[in-house]
Design a protein around this motif. Structure first.
Motif, mmCIF file in Angstrom:
data_model
loop_
_atom_site.group_PDB
_atom_site.id
_atom_site.type_symbol
_atom_site.label_atom_id
_atom_site.label_comp_id
_atom_site.label_asym_id
_atom_site.label_seq_id
_atom_site.Cartn_x
_atom_site.Cartn_y
_atom_site.Cartn_z
ATOM 1 N N VAL A 243 7.459 41.298 10.181
ATOM 2 C CA VAL A 243 8.232 42.330 10.865
ATOM 3 C C VAL A 243 8.583 43.471 9.922
ATOM 4 O O VAL A 243 9.079 43.247 8.807
ATOM 5 N N ILE A 244 8.333 44.697 10.370
ATOM 6 C CA ILE A 244 8.806 45.907 9.699
ATOM 7 C C ILE A 244 9.796 46.593 10.628
ATOM 8 O O ILE A 244 9.464 46.890 11.780
ATOM 9 N N LEU A 245 10.992 46.831 10.144
ATOM 10 C CA LEU A 245 11.981 47.624 10.886
ATOM 11 C C LEU A 245 12.085 48.978 10.218
ATOM 12 O O LEU A 245 12.429 49.072 9.030
ATOM 13 N N GLY A 246 11.765 50.041 10.968
ATOM 14 C CA GLY A 246 11.784 51.394 10.424
ATOM 15 C C GLY A 246 12.979 52.183 10.932
ATOM 16 O O GLY A 246 13.273 52.169 12.133
ATOM 17 N N LEU A 247 13.670 52.876 10.023
ATOM 18 C CA LEU A 247 14.895 53.597 10.358
ATOM 19 C C LEU A 247 14.934 54.931 9.632
ATOM 20 O O LEU A 247 14.533 55.012 8.459
ATOM 21 N N VAL A 288 12.526 49.637 6.089
ATOM 22 C CA VAL A 288 12.254 50.923 5.458
ATOM 23 C C VAL A 288 13.167 51.973 6.056
ATOM 24 O O VAL A 288 13.396 51.997 7.267
ATOM 25 N N VAL A 289 13.728 52.828 5.197
ATOM 26 C CA VAL A 289 14.635 53.894 5.606
ATOM 27 C C VAL A 289 14.081 55.208 5.054
ATOM 28 O O VAL A 289 13.796 55.300 3.861
ATOM 29 N N HIS A 290 13.961 56.222 5.929
ATOM 30 C CA HIS A 290 13.327 57.462 5.491
ATOM 31 C C HIS A 290 14.188 58.676 5.798
ATOM 32 O O HIS A 290 14.078 59.275 6.869
#
Length: 372
Positions: A243-247, A288-290
Motif C-alpha cells: 500500500v502507498i498512501l499519497g498526500l 508519501v507527502v508532497h
C-alpha cells in the motif's frame, strides 16, 4: 547509485534502462472523471483581446471581501478544456511513461466525452457514468477547484460490476501490477467500493503482492469519522498489496489530526518524519507527502525528503500532484528506493507544470539530466 552521479542523474540512468527494456507491467486506475476548464480571472480589461490576470489568491479574496453586502462581477477566461479528475490525470501521465493501462471511471455515458477521446484511444477505458465538471481558477500561488459533482454518485460497486460482469472485475485487477484508486473525497460510495474489493477481489489474486496507491484528495469536507473509517479500510489492503498512501501537505495535516499526530513544520525533515509517523499508525508499506517545493516519504527503510525543481511561474498547476503520484508510483513499481521514487515524482510534476503536458520517459530523462 554510483557515488559519481547526483540523484537526478542516477535516476535518469535508471529510467534509461527501463526505456530500453519496456514497460514494467500494466496499470489499473479509477474511479473518477472530470472535464476541467482551466481559468484565469481578469484583473483589468484593456481591449477585447488584452487583459491583465489576477495573479494571486490573496488579491482575489480581498476583492470578494470588499464586495460583501454589495455585488461584484468577475470575468473568467478559459485557457483550455482538458481531461480532469485525479484518476484520468494520473493515468494519462502513466500512459505517457509507456505503461499499458485500464481505466474504470465516469468518462461519459453512453458515449465517451470528447475531451477523453485521445485518452480513450491509448488506454482500455470502461466508462460507467457521465463525468463531473470542474472550473479550476488558477493563480500563481494556488488554485480554487469549483466542481459540479452530481454524476459522481453513480460511481458504485454495483455500477462497476454492471460494466465488468462475469468475473471481468477480478480479471482487470489480476492483470495489473499497479492499481491506483483515487479521489475518495468526491466519491461518496468509495469506502464501500474499497470494502467490496477487499472482500470479493483481493483474496482471489495470485502471485506476488501488487502495488496499490490511494489518494484521498483533499478530505477536509469529510467528517473525521469518515476519514478514520476509510484509513482503517486502507490499512486492511496491506494484507494483500503493498500500500502507498499519497498526500499533499494539507492532506497530511488533516490525516495526522484524525490519527492524533501533531501537524509538522513545513520543512523537508519534519514532513518526512510526519510521513513516518502516519505510516507507523497505519502500518502500510509507504506513505508519501508532497508539498510544492519538495517531497518526503517513509517506508520500512526509513524516511527522507527530496527537493523538487520548483518554479514560481508555472504554466499549469491543476494536476501537478497527480503527476507527482504517477512518477512516484512508477518508481516504486520499477524497484526504486524511496529517494529515487521521490526524484521521479518531483521531476514528473516539475516537467508538467513547466510544459502543461505529461512527460514521456525520454522527456523525463532529459529533464533530470538538467538538474543538479
Amino acid at each position: 547509485m554510483s557515488n559519481s552521479l547526483s540523484l537526478p542523474q542516477a535516476t535518469a540512468q535508471r529510467l534509461s534502462e527501463i526505456a530500453a527494456s519496456g514497460s514494467p507491467g500494466n496499470a489499473l486506475v479509477g474511479f473518477d472523471g472530470f472535464v476541467d476548464a482551466i481559468i484565469h480571472i481578469v484583473d483589468k480589461r484593456f481591449s477585447a483581446t488584452e487583459y491583465s490576470r489576477m495573479e494571486n489568491m490573496t488579491s482575489f479574496g480581498e476583492r470578494i471581501v470588499a464586495a460583501a453586502g454589495l455585488s461584484m462581477n468577475f470575468e473568467f477566461v478559459t485557457q483550455m478544456l482538458k481531461l480532469g479528475g485525479n484518476g484520468p490525470i494520473m493515468a494519462n501521465a502513466l500512459l505517457n511513461m509507456g505503461m499499458p493501462l485500464t481505466y474504470v471511471g465516469n468518462l461519459g455515458s453512453p458515449a465517451i466525452h470528447p475531451v477523453f477521446e485521445d485518452f480513450n484511444s491509448r488506454a482500455r477505458v470502461i466508462s460507467i457514468a457521465e463525468p463531473g465538471y470542474t472550473d479550476a481558477l488558477e493563480f500563481t500561488d494556488g488554485k480554487l477547484m469549483c466542481g459540479k459533482h452530481e454524476s459522481l454518485k453513480e460511481v458504485t460497486w454495483e455500477n462497476i460490476l454492471a460494466h465488468l460482469p462475469n468475473g471481468e472485475a477480478q480479471k482487470v485487477f489480476a492483470e495489473a501490477s499497479l492499481i491506483a484508486m483515487v479521489n475518495w473525497t468526491m466519491l461518496p460510495a468509495m469506502t464501500e467500493v474499497f470494502r467490496k474489493i477487499l472482500a470479493d477481489v483481493a483474496p482471489t489474486l495470485e502471485g506476488q503482492k501488487r502495488w496499490i496507491f490511494f489518494d484521498l484528495a483533499d478530505p477536509a469536507k469529510r467528517t473525521s469519522d469518515d476519514i478514520a473509517e476509510v484509513l482503517g479500510v486502507i490499512a486492511e489492503f496491506e494484507k494483500f498489496f503493498n500500500v502507498i498512501l499519497g498526500l499533499n501537505f494539507n492532506e497530511s495535516c488533516q490525516i495526522g489530526e484524525v490519527l492524533g499526530i501533531p501537524a509538522p513544520d513545513q520543512t523537508p525533515e519534519a514532513v518526512a518524519a510526519h510521513a513516518a509517523s502516519i505510516r507507523g499508525k497505519l502500518n502500510v508499506h509507504t506513505v508519501v507527502v508532497h508539498p510544492s517545493k519538495f517531497a518526503g516519504a517513509a517506508d520500512e527503510s526509513g524516511a527522507l525528503s527530496v527537493a523538487g525543481p520548483y518554479t514560481d511561474r508555472p504554466r499549469i498547476t491543476t494536476g501537478a500532484g497527480d503527476h507527482f503520484n504517477a512518477g512516484f508510483c512508477f518508481g516504486r513499481l520499477i524497484g526504486c528506493d524511496i529517494a529515487m521514487s521521490l526524484e521521479i515524482g518531483v521531476a514528473t510534476s516539475g516537467y508538467y507544470v513547466r510544459n502543461a503536458e505529461s512527460p514521456t520517459l525520454e522527456n523525463l530523462i532529459t529533464f533530470l539530466n538538467t538538474l543538479e
